[in-house]
Enzyme design. Structure first.
Site, PDB file in Angstrom:
ATOM      1  N   LEU A  59       0.872  -1.165   0.000  1.00 53.42           N
ATOM      2  CA  LEU A  59       0.000   0.000   0.000  1.00 53.42           C
ATOM      3  C   LEU A  59       0.911   1.218   0.000  1.00 53.42           C
ATOM      4  O   LEU A  59       1.717   1.393   0.925  1.00 53.42           O
ATOM      5  CB  LEU A  59      -0.895  -0.012   1.245  1.00 53.42           C
ATOM      6  N   SER A  60       0.830   2.029  -1.035  1.00 53.87           N
ATOM      7  CA  SER A  60       1.731   3.173  -1.166  1.00 53.87           C
ATOM      8  C   SER A  60       1.566   4.140   0.003  1.00 53.87           C
ATOM      9  O   SER A  60       0.502   4.241   0.617  1.00 53.87           O
ATOM     10  CB  SER A  60       1.457   3.920  -2.476  1.00 53.87           C
TER      11      SER A  60
END
Length: 211
Positions: A59-60
């Site tokens: 998840l950025s």
């Protein structure tokens, strides 16, 4: 339970880091990022860092999600194609900024989890597909904007062809030295104008599907 105050602090950091688009900041302040992570990591959801999703995906960090969302919002698209659904967090942000979102995920398990989360959070303007992202979604083309959430060493011609005239593609692209650059491409007829923005770090864009 994660408080609104925690999300507000995240948004304050994003604004201090240069994110200016008020609608993007508002959407990120009201979107429950912690619900897109396994429970063991949910307490870290609002830190300025990327976090593992499993299956080799991440998840950025909030800043890159906000920055890419800002680039999308500035283009004022109605029809957006996202390549790499992942957890579904960026997808949900997009769904609250644009009219309709088509999103392609190559890993079946991630697509299924994202679908459940998005349905639970009321994202009724999102269409998901389990497929090779490099092929895009030709049946729904052309798109006003295409967003890649993984790094390409070249931009697939198939994706570029699915942009409408004057449409925009936003993607991290690797150069010859291995550095990754957030890149904006605008289509003008059969000419594609590339603009390199800032250096970033993403997982690679891979071919094929995982069932």
């Amino acid at each position: 339970m994660t408080s609104q105050r925690t999300r507000n602090r995240m948004v304050e950091r994003l604004a201090a880091a240069g994110v200016r688009h008020s609608e993007v900041l508002e959407v990120m302040a009201t979107t429950p990022r912690h619900l897109f992570l396994d429970e063991a990591l949910s307490h870290r959801a609002y830190e300025d860092t990327s976090l593992p999703l499993g299956l080799g995906q991440t998840l950025s960090q909030p800043w890159i999600v906000a920055r890419m969302s800002e680039l999308v919002a500035l283009a004022e698209p109605q029809r957006v194609l996202e390549i790499g659904t992942g957890s579904g967090y960026q997808t949900l942000i997009l769904s609250r900024l644009v009219e309709r979102v088509w999103s392609v995920e190559r890993i079946a398990a991630l697509k299924a989890r994202a679908e459940q989360r998005l349905a639970r959070l009321g994202a009724t303007n999102v269409y998901l597909r389990h497929a090779d992202g490099g092929l895009g979604w030709p049946q729904a083309a052309p798109f006003d904007l295409i967003l890649l959430t993984a790094c390409a060493n070249h931009l697939p011609a198939t994706l570029l062809s699915q942009l409408r005239d004057n449409g925009v593609l936003i993607a991290p692209v690797e150069d010859e030295s291995g550095r990754q650059w957030l890149t904006r491409v605008r289509r003008r007829g059969q000419v594609f104008d590339h603009q390199r923005l800032e250096e970033v770090r993403f997982v690679p864009l891979l071919e094929g599907v995982i069932r």
